[in-house]
Scaffold this motif. Sequence first.
Motif, PDB file in Angstrom:
ATOM      1  N   VAL A 230      13.302  -9.500 -21.841  1.00  0.00           N
ATOM      2  CA  VAL A 230      13.927  -9.748 -20.539  1.00  0.00           C
ATOM      3  C   VAL A 230      12.854  -9.679 -19.465  1.00  0.00           C
ATOM      4  O   VAL A 230      12.253  -8.634 -19.239  1.00  0.00           O
ATOM      5  N   PRO A 231      12.545 -10.821 -18.791  1.00  0.00           N
ATOM      6  CA  PRO A 231      11.518 -10.786 -17.758  1.00  0.00           C
ATOM      7  C   PRO A 231      11.912  -9.851 -16.626  1.00  0.00           C
ATOM      8  O   PRO A 231      13.089  -9.656 -16.335  1.00  0.00           O
ATOM      9  N   ASN A 232      10.879  -9.284 -16.002  1.00  0.00           N
ATOM     10  CA  ASN A 232      11.099  -8.378 -14.872  1.00  0.00           C
ATOM     11  C   ASN A 232      11.972  -7.184 -15.255  1.00  0.00           C
ATOM     12  O   ASN A 232      12.820  -6.746 -14.487  1.00  0.00           O
ATOM     13  N   SER A 233      11.789  -6.669 -16.464  1.00  0.00           N
ATOM     14  CA  SER A 233      12.584  -5.536 -16.920  1.00  0.00           C
ATOM     15  C   SER A 233      12.193  -4.279 -16.150  1.00  0.00           C
ATOM     16  O   SER A 233      11.142  -4.199 -15.534  1.00  0.00           O
ATOM     17  N   ALA A 234      13.043  -3.270 -16.260  1.00  0.00           N
ATOM     18  CA  ALA A 234      12.780  -1.998 -15.577  1.00  0.00           C
ATOM     19  C   ALA A 234      11.500  -1.357 -16.100  1.00  0.00           C
ATOM     20  O   ALA A 234      10.733  -0.766 -15.333  1.00  0.00           O
ATOM     21  N   THR A 235      11.252  -1.485 -17.412  1.00  0.00           N
ATOM     22  CA  THR A 235      10.038  -0.898 -17.985  1.00  0.00           C
ATOM     23  C   THR A 235       8.795  -1.577 -17.445  1.00  0.00           C
ATOM     24  O   THR A 235       7.808  -0.915 -17.086  1.00  0.00           O
ATOM     25  N   GLU A 236       8.822  -2.918 -17.400  1.00  0.00           N
ATOM     26  CA  GLU A 236       7.669  -3.646 -16.866  1.00  0.00           C
ATOM     27  C   GLU A 236       7.413  -3.276 -15.410  1.00  0.00           C
ATOM     28  O   GLU A 236       6.270  -3.091 -14.995  1.00  0.00           O
ATOM     29  N   GLN A 237       8.484  -3.166 -14.636  1.00  0.00           N
ATOM     30  CA  GLN A 237       8.331  -2.809 -13.232  1.00  0.00           C
ATOM     31  C   GLN A 237       7.766  -1.407 -13.093  1.00  0.00           C
ATOM     32  O   GLN A 237       6.908  -1.141 -12.249  1.00  0.00           O
ATOM     33  N   TRP A 238       8.232  -0.487 -13.948  1.00  0.00           N
ATOM     34  CA  TRP A 238       7.733   0.890 -13.915  1.00  0.00           C
ATOM     35  C   TRP A 238       6.244   0.928 -14.222  1.00  0.00           C
ATOM     36  O   TRP A 238       5.478   1.622 -13.539  1.00  0.00           O
ATOM     37  N   CYS A 239       5.799   0.171 -15.224  1.00  0.00           N
ATOM     38  CA  CYS A 239       4.381   0.147 -15.565  1.00  0.00           C
ATOM     39  C   CYS A 239       3.551  -0.468 -14.440  1.00  0.00           C
ATOM     40  O   CYS A 239       2.432  -0.015 -14.160  1.00  0.00           O
ATOM     41  N   ASP A 240       4.095  -1.492 -13.790  1.00  0.00           N
ATOM     42  CA  ASP A 240       3.419  -2.060 -12.617  1.00  0.00           C
ATOM     43  C   ASP A 240       3.306  -1.015 -11.507  1.00  0.00           C
ATOM     44  O   ASP A 240       2.269  -0.900 -10.845  1.00  0.00           O
ATOM     45  N   ASP A 241       4.380  -0.264 -11.291  1.00  0.00           N
ATOM     46  CA  ASP A 241       4.372   0.751 -10.236  1.00  0.00           C
ATOM     47  C   ASP A 241       3.338   1.846 -10.528  1.00  0.00           C
ATOM     48  O   ASP A 241       2.660   2.330  -9.619  1.00  0.00           O
ATOM     49  N   VAL A 242       3.240   2.229 -11.803  1.00  0.00           N
ATOM     50  CA  VAL A 242       2.246   3.236 -12.178  1.00  0.00           C
ATOM     51  C   VAL A 242       0.842   2.710 -11.917  1.00  0.00           C
ATOM     52  O   VAL A 242      -0.011   3.416 -11.351  1.00  0.00           O
ATOM     53  N   ALA A 243       0.581   1.463 -12.315  1.00  0.00           N
ATOM     54  CA  ALA A 243      -0.750   0.880 -12.116  1.00  0.00           C
ATOM     55  C   ALA A 243      -1.080   0.784 -10.626  1.00  0.00           C
ATOM     56  O   ALA A 243      -2.207   1.077 -10.198  1.00  0.00           O
ATOM     57  N   GLY A 244      -0.089   0.383  -9.818  1.00  0.00           N
ATOM     58  CA  GLY A 244      -0.314   0.297  -8.384  1.00  0.00           C
ATOM     59  C   GLY A 244      -0.607   1.651  -7.767  1.00  0.00           C
ATOM     60  O   GLY A 244      -1.516   1.802  -6.942  1.00  0.00           O
ATOM     61  N   ALA A 245       0.153   2.658  -8.183  1.00  0.00           N
ATOM     62  CA  ALA A 245      -0.053   4.007  -7.651  1.00  0.00           C
ATOM     63  C   ALA A 245      -1.382   4.594  -8.115  1.00  0.00           C
ATOM     64  O   ALA A 245      -2.006   5.370  -7.394  1.00  0.00           O
ATOM     65  N   PHE A 246      -1.813   4.231  -9.322  1.00  0.00           N
ATOM     66  CA  PHE A 246      -3.095   4.723  -9.837  1.00  0.00           C
ATOM     67  C   PHE A 246      -4.256   4.151  -9.034  1.00  0.00           C
ATOM     68  O   PHE A 246      -5.156   4.890  -8.605  1.00  0.00           O
ATOM     69  N   LEU A 247      -4.259   2.849  -8.832  1.00  0.00           N
ATOM     70  CA  LEU A 247      -5.393   2.193  -8.167  1.00  0.00           C
ATOM     71  C   LEU A 247      -5.331   2.291  -6.647  1.00  0.00           C
ATOM     72  O   LEU A 247      -6.361   2.170  -5.973  1.00  0.00           O
ATOM     73  N   MET A 248      -4.129   2.515  -6.121  1.00  0.00           N
ATOM     74  CA  MET A 248      -3.942   2.595  -4.666  1.00  0.00           C
ATOM     75  C   MET A 248      -3.098   3.818  -4.330  1.00  0.00           C
ATOM     76  O   MET A 248      -1.929   3.691  -3.940  1.00  0.00           O
ATOM     77  N   PRO A 249      -3.658   5.017  -4.471  1.00  0.00           N
ATOM     78  CA  PRO A 249      -2.892   6.239  -4.185  1.00  0.00           C
ATOM     79  C   PRO A 249      -2.331   6.215  -2.766  1.00  0.00           C
ATOM     80  O   PRO A 249      -3.024   5.820  -1.821  1.00  0.00           O
ATOM     81  N   LYS A 250      -1.084   6.613  -2.638  1.00  0.00           N
ATOM     82  CA  LYS A 250      -0.383   6.481  -1.364  1.00  0.00           C
ATOM     83  C   LYS A 250      -1.117   7.169  -0.218  1.00  0.00           C
ATOM     84  O   LYS A 250      -1.282   6.588   0.865  1.00  0.00           O
ATOM     85  N   ARG A 251      -1.585   8.401  -0.432  1.00  0.00           N
ATOM     86  CA  ARG A 251      -2.232   9.132   0.656  1.00  0.00           C
ATOM     87  C   ARG A 251      -3.508   8.443   1.116  1.00  0.00           C
ATOM     88  O   ARG A 251      -3.740   8.252   2.322  1.00  0.00           O
ATOM     89  N   ILE A 252      -4.337   8.046   0.163  1.00  0.00           N
ATOM     90  CA  ILE A 252      -5.621   7.415   0.516  1.00  0.00           C
ATOM     91  C   ILE A 252      -5.393   6.044   1.128  1.00  0.00           C
ATOM     92  O   ILE A 252      -6.063   5.654   2.096  1.00  0.00           O
ATOM     93  N   LEU A 253      -4.429   5.299   0.605  1.00  0.00           N
ATOM     94  CA  LEU A 253      -4.136   3.969   1.147  1.00  0.00           C
ATOM     95  C   LEU A 253      -3.584   4.081   2.567  1.00  0.00           C
ATOM     96  O   LEU A 253      -3.996   3.334   3.465  1.00  0.00           O
ATOM     97  N   SER A 254      -2.674   5.025   2.779  1.00  0.00           N
ATOM     98  CA  SER A 254      -2.100   5.196   4.122  1.00  0.00           C
ATOM     99  C   SER A 254      -3.175   5.594   5.125  1.00  0.00           C
ATOM    100  O   SER A 254      -3.194   5.115   6.278  1.00  0.00           O
ATOM    101  N   GLU A 255      -4.069   6.455   4.706  1.00  0.00           N
ATOM    102  CA  GLU A 255      -5.161   6.883   5.587  1.00  0.00           C
ATOM    103  C   GLU A 255      -6.070   5.712   5.943  1.00  0.00           C
ATOM    104  O   GLU A 255      -6.482   5.560   7.097  1.00  0.00           O
ATOM    105  N   TYR A 256      -6.355   4.871   4.940  1.00  0.00           N
ATOM    106  CA  TYR A 256      -7.200   3.695   5.194  1.00  0.00           C
ATOM    107  C   TYR A 256      -6.515   2.752   6.184  1.00  0.00           C
ATOM    108  O   TYR A 256      -7.149   2.254   7.133  1.00  0.00           O
ATOM    109  N   VAL A 257      -5.237   2.481   5.966  1.00  0.00           N
ATOM    110  CA  VAL A 257      -4.508   1.566   6.845  1.00  0.00           C
ATOM    111  C   VAL A 257      -4.505   2.092   8.278  1.00  0.00           C
ATOM    112  O   VAL A 257      -4.707   1.328   9.241  1.00  0.00           O
ATOM    113  N   PHE A 258      -4.315   3.388   8.446  1.00  0.00           N
ATOM    114  CA  PHE A 258      -4.217   3.955   9.792  1.00  0.00           C
ATOM    115  C   PHE A 258      -5.582   4.022  10.483  1.00  0.00           C
ATOM    116  O   PHE A 258      -5.707   3.669  11.665  1.00  0.00           O
TER     117      PHE A 258
END
Length: 292
Positions: A230-258
């Motif tokens: 099933v394309p765009n499954s919950a598992t695939e989305q979860w793995c994408d979210d993990v990869a995004g959070a790993f490479l772009m940690p929220k705190r560091i990304l928010s600090e950079y943007v600001f």
Amino acid sequence: MPDVAVPVTGSVLKWAIAEAGLSVPDLAVRLDTTPETINSWISETSCPNKSQFDKLIKELGRPESFFFLARPPSASSSIAKFRKPPQMGSYQPGPEDLKAIRHAEDLQRVARWLAERDNQRAELVKAHVRDSPEEVADNLRLHLEWSTEEQIRQADYQVARALRASIENCGVIALNLTLAEGGPRGFSLPDDVAPVLAINTRDDIRARSFSYIHELAHLSLGDRAICEPVPNSATEQWCDDVAGAFLMPKRILSEYVFTQLHTRKVSEYEEVRQAANKFAVSLRAMAVRLEV
């Protein structure tokens, strides 16, 4: 002596054709012969000559000795977990993909034997899809001893190379394989002793870095199948979210943007581009992470 007949086992040949994701007519075209000729090999009413046999080996990706087995292998190749581009729907692996999977499985068998002999096991972060992707990403960074600050200072190719090395230091086999053009971005083969992940070398270097972590997230779940039905499954989305959070940690990304982009909410293409370059990720990955 090209005219010498090579008596292959018909049932083994039939199995190998199916495992390669080919039909008899497909193989006939590749061998410059007819489907009737190949069917005669399968029924063992005739044999390929040496030249045809050499082409069989190349097209089906099997060693010579394989075609002389008394019967086909008892189990077919594993179905792996493919990471697909977002535009792909339900994807069926083709011959190039299946050949890559077989290669990965062969390496996994050897690695498992060596690890068991030396009483070693891979070290993996265990997770569940109900876990927070942010927390799993934090755990993976600790596990891989990954520094986002160092990531930001490195060139794209250095980030991908360092990620692969960190993953392999934990006992995971990380492969760079050539998969089908326009096909999957990677796959994973879980195993308690010798887990394998593979990424597609046809992708650009930033997409490869993302795929390393996406596939590592699959391994943390212990997933076994390759192609998500099933394309765009919950598992695939979860793995994408993990990869995004790993490479772009929220705190560091928010600090950079600001501090660097002087805003709290990114909305312009140029801002997304700058942030993507800063963290060595794709424009799409950054846009999704920023929810642009």
